[in-house]
Enzyme design. Sequence first.
Site, PDB file in Angstrom:
ATOM      1  N   LEU A 122       0.779  -1.123  -0.097  1.00 48.25           N
ATOM      2  CA  LEU A 122       0.099  -0.054  -0.163  1.00 48.25           C
ATOM      3  C   LEU A 122       0.857   1.046  -0.001  1.00 48.25           C
ATOM      4  O   LEU A 122       0.463   2.380  -0.033  1.00 48.25           O
ATOM      5  CB  LEU A 122      -0.767  -0.169   1.231  1.00 48.25           C
ATOM      6  CG  LEU A 122      -2.007  -1.120   1.233  1.00 48.25           C
ATOM      7  CD1 LEU A 122      -2.834  -0.814   2.583  1.00 48.25           C
ATOM      8  CD2 LEU A 122      -2.950  -0.927   0.049  1.00 48.25           C
ATOM      9  N   ASP A 148      12.904   1.233   1.378  1.00 52.30           N
ATOM     10  CA  ASP A 148      11.945   2.356   2.048  1.00 52.30           C
ATOM     11  C   ASP A 148      13.189   3.234   2.749  1.00 52.30           C
ATOM     12  O   ASP A 148      12.741   4.439   2.712  1.00 52.30           O
ATOM     13  CB  ASP A 148      11.184   1.683   3.117  1.00 52.30           C
ATOM     14  CG  ASP A 148      10.194   1.025   2.316  1.00 52.30           C
ATOM     15  OD1 ASP A 148       9.545   1.535   1.272  1.00 52.30           O
ATOM     16  OD2 ASP A 148       9.234   0.209   2.987  1.00 52.30           O
ATOM     17  N   GLN A 171     -12.021  -2.060   8.876  1.00 49.28           N
ATOM     18  CA  GLN A 171     -12.390  -2.559  10.526  1.00 49.28           C
ATOM     19  C   GLN A 171     -11.695  -3.781  11.099  1.00 49.28           C
ATOM     20  O   GLN A 171     -11.472  -3.626  12.210  1.00 49.28           O
ATOM     21  CB  GLN A 171     -14.016  -2.695  10.504  1.00 49.28           C
ATOM     22  CG  GLN A 171     -14.796  -1.561   9.885  1.00 49.28           C
ATOM     23  CD  GLN A 171     -16.260  -1.668  10.148  1.00 49.28           C
ATOM     24  OE1 GLN A 171     -16.902  -2.388  11.055  1.00 49.28           O
ATOM     25  NE2 GLN A 171     -16.974  -1.274   9.018  1.00 49.28           N
ATOM     26  N   ALA A 203      -2.090   9.071  -6.164  1.00 45.65           N
ATOM     27  CA  ALA A 203      -1.369  10.320  -6.661  1.00 45.65           C
ATOM     28  C   ALA A 203      -1.034  10.054  -7.941  1.00 45.65           C
ATOM     29  O   ALA A 203      -0.838   8.809  -8.540  1.00 45.65           O
ATOM     30  CB  ALA A 203      -0.573  10.815  -5.737  1.00 45.65           C
ATOM     31  N   CYS A 211      28.571   0.626 -11.147  1.00 47.25           N
ATOM     32  CA  CYS A 211      29.081  -0.461 -10.578  1.00 47.25           C
ATOM     33  C   CYS A 211      29.442  -1.898 -11.396  1.00 47.25           C
ATOM     34  O   CYS A 211      30.397  -1.538 -12.247  1.00 47.25           O
ATOM     35  CB  CYS A 211      28.189  -0.939  -9.416  1.00 47.25           C
ATOM     36  SG  CYS A 211      29.241  -1.826  -8.105  1.00 47.25           S
ATOM     37  N   PHE A 212      28.326  -2.657 -11.647  1.00 40.66           N
ATOM     38  CA  PHE A 212      28.702  -3.473 -12.578  1.00 40.66           C
ATOM     39  C   PHE A 212      28.763  -3.208 -13.910  1.00 40.66           C
ATOM     40  O   PHE A 212      29.493  -3.815 -14.885  1.00 40.66           O
ATOM     41  CB  PHE A 212      27.563  -4.641 -12.538  1.00 40.66           C
ATOM     42  CG  PHE A 212      27.539  -6.076 -12.918  1.00 40.66           C
ATOM     43  CD1 PHE A 212      28.624  -6.763 -12.618  1.00 40.66           C
ATOM     44  CD2 PHE A 212      26.403  -6.619 -13.771  1.00 40.66           C
ATOM     45  CE1 PHE A 212      28.815  -8.182 -13.330  1.00 40.66           C
ATOM     46  CE2 PHE A 212      26.643  -7.978 -14.208  1.00 40.66           C
ATOM     47  CZ  PHE A 212      27.934  -8.420 -13.893  1.00 40.66           C
ATOM     48  N   MET A 216      30.187  -0.535 -14.761  1.00 38.72           N
ATOM     49  CA  MET A 216      31.476   0.191 -15.014  1.00 38.72           C
ATOM     50  C   MET A 216      32.519  -1.050 -15.346  1.00 38.72           C
ATOM     51  O   MET A 216      33.300  -1.075 -16.214  1.00 38.72           O
ATOM     52  CB  MET A 216      31.869   0.889 -13.795  1.00 38.72           C
ATOM     53  CG  MET A 216      33.637   1.280 -13.816  1.00 38.72           C
ATOM     54  SD  MET A 216      34.185   0.765 -12.191  1.00 38.72           S
ATOM     55  CE  MET A 216      35.752   1.786 -12.263  1.00 38.72           C
ATOM     56  N   HIS A 266      27.471   3.668  -6.519  1.00 38.52           N
ATOM     57  CA  HIS A 266      26.094   3.898  -6.809  1.00 38.52           C
ATOM     58  C   HIS A 266      25.718   5.314  -6.503  1.00 38.52           C
ATOM     59  O   HIS A 266      25.171   5.573  -5.281  1.00 38.52           O
ATOM     60  CB  HIS A 266      25.134   3.022  -5.750  1.00 38.52           C
ATOM     61  CG  HIS A 266      25.540   1.563  -6.174  1.00 38.52           C
ATOM     62  ND1 HIS A 266      24.971   0.927  -7.277  1.00 38.52           N
ATOM     63  CD2 HIS A 266      26.298   0.697  -5.836  1.00 38.52           C
ATOM     64  CE1 HIS A 266      25.192  -0.329  -7.282  1.00 38.52           C
ATOM     65  NE2 HIS A 266      26.272  -0.496  -6.525  1.00 38.52           N
ATOM     66  N   GLU A 274      23.137   6.942  -7.450  1.00 43.25           N
ATOM     67  CA  GLU A 274      21.721   7.023  -7.367  1.00 43.25           C
ATOM     68  C   GLU A 274      21.429   7.051  -5.865  1.00 43.25           C
ATOM     69  O   GLU A 274      20.255   7.569  -5.675  1.00 43.25           O
ATOM     70  CB  GLU A 274      21.116   5.888  -8.251  1.00 43.25           C
ATOM     71  CG  GLU A 274      21.074   4.327  -7.652  1.00 43.25           C
ATOM     72  CD  GLU A 274      22.240   3.532  -8.048  1.00 43.25           C
ATOM     73  OE1 GLU A 274      23.407   4.307  -8.470  1.00 43.25           O
ATOM     74  OE2 GLU A 274      22.376   2.294  -8.029  1.00 43.25           O
TER      75      GLU A 274
HETATM   76  N1  GLN Z   1      28.748  -7.865  -8.950  1.00 38.23           N
HETATM   77  C1  GLN Z   1      29.788  -6.728  -8.857  1.00 38.23           C
HETATM   78  C2  GLN Z   1      30.717  -6.841  -7.583  1.00 38.23           C
HETATM   79  O1  GLN Z   1      30.129  -7.620  -6.621  1.00 38.23           O
HETATM   80  C3  GLN Z   1      29.018  -5.454  -9.067  1.00 38.23           C
HETATM   81  C4  GLN Z   1      28.146  -5.112  -7.844  1.00 38.23           C
HETATM   82  C5  GLN Z   1      27.063  -4.207  -8.036  1.00 38.23           C
HETATM   83  O2  GLN Z   1      26.897  -3.708  -9.261  1.00 38.23           O
HETATM   84  N2  GLN Z   1      26.491  -3.615  -7.099  1.00 38.23           N
HETATM   85  O3  GLN Z   1      31.606  -6.227  -7.559  1.00 38.23           O
END
Ligand code: GLN
Length: 535
Positions: free
Chosen positions: A16, A72, A192, A241, A378-379, A381, A512, A514
Amino acid sequence: MVTRYIFITGGVTSSLGKGLASAALGALLQARGYSVLLRKLDPYLNIDPGTLSPYEHGEVFVTDDGTEADLDLGHYERFTGVSARSSDYVTTGKIYSTVLSRERRGDYLGATVQVIPHITDEIKSFIMRDTENADFVLCEIGGTVGDIEGLPYLEAIRQLRNDLGRERTLFVHLTLLPYIATAGELKTKPTQHSVKELLSVGIQADILLCRSDRPIPQEAKRKLAQFCNLASDNVIAALDASNIYEVPLQYHAEGLDRQVCHHFCLDESASDLAQWQGIQTQLGAANKSLKIGIVGKYTQLLDAYKSLIEALNHAAIPLGLKLDLVWIDSQDLDQLHQKLKDVKAILVPGGFGERGIEGKLEAIRFARENKVPFLGICFGMQLAVIEACRNQLGLAQASSTEFGPTAEPVVGLMREWQSEAGIQTRTESSDLGGTMRVGSYPCRLMPHSLVHTVYNADLIQERHRHRYEVNTHYIERLAEAGLKCSGLSPDGVLPEIVERADHPWFIGVQFHPELKSRLFEPHPLFSAFIKAAMA
Ligand code: GLN
């Protein structure tokens, strides 16, 4: 200072949006000038979500101080701007492991160790720990009321009401009012029942937040108030929303924060939501669309990329853009090229394991050769490095040891790294859970590099979650192929960023970004990536 505790439980069904509701309430209290802390208590037995498949639990969020947490916490951070800490997330697994190690040490002095009081006491002390100067601590209890796993948490918060009093605690219960078309009515019965279920463990909900796809008639509110022992002002509609950033505004219009203040006998008048209204104005004015291709393995479950989607949106909103995210399944090679041709920029996000890498490598090659803006995370790269080695340096065996032994380990297991706690070491036989390089680490940016311009800084801090690293032995050869290392850990040991000088915008980062983007503070890498895609 008096810290007040707000407990958010969910009823009727999962999904929800309790996390979002908690984050929105946090933002509303901030808009009234209060400081907030948000916490999540997850009733499952895993120590953390780090070992869970993204299909099970969506993305794993990472805090600065290195906790792998539920997604979350990302909502909380993005809505309130408050960085979560390890003391903001707990699971039953963690609670039990603390209690059990205490038991092994003999700390319970011969007592029988039980769910009540030992587990519940540990939950209570988690809730109260490190709350410093927060005016409000918002605690979201994962799962749905009625789950067996959730009972110790409900017992703990029931006791806290008793310990701290009504003037310092508030129970918010999020439920669903389903619309039954044949009856032409919103139904209150499931709510309820859910409120009764809570009551059966000794908790009287103070505020009901009712998800509904249409306005709730006064009569239904009155009925719910009467059957659930509430003032009808405390039955609050949580309507669907049009975008998640509208949720705080909607709750405010329905009187949620006013009723919270009323409960705690606080001033009910002043609130400043101008920033939130500003976002709605920007979204309303967004008139350009931009296609970004995201090449990943979990495209069927977008919760796996929650922070990523949000970070892209944060960057797009001030630019007046509506993003059209094109999800490209890296395991479906047939549609790959068709979709890649159609997008203005390509992003390869984080990931694990060999399955689907051919599609990702192909997408990276496409971005490199066709000068399409590229961001590898990460991966993403690590794969950009493998792609350059295989296709430009002719190292056909170039691979990551994550996929098994290889003659050309251009990406290999990180055996040793410096953390605040000292040198960390790992081997192939280390546990999989809780052993990655996780959390915030510094990275030094090379002068005159593209990333230096993007960040406009020499040293940055970003959140990591990885077990493998780019092998420095290949750095020089990679530079010859045009892929240079433009960010390193300050000790010069770990490659953190790669970029191409022969390409308008091609960056791979080991961290990361993000995870640090916020609605009111878009991340510079995403802003720059999107601007490059617009060019
Ligand atoms: N699998 C890769 C590592 O462990 C990249 C991990 C990821 O993208 N968060 O280094």
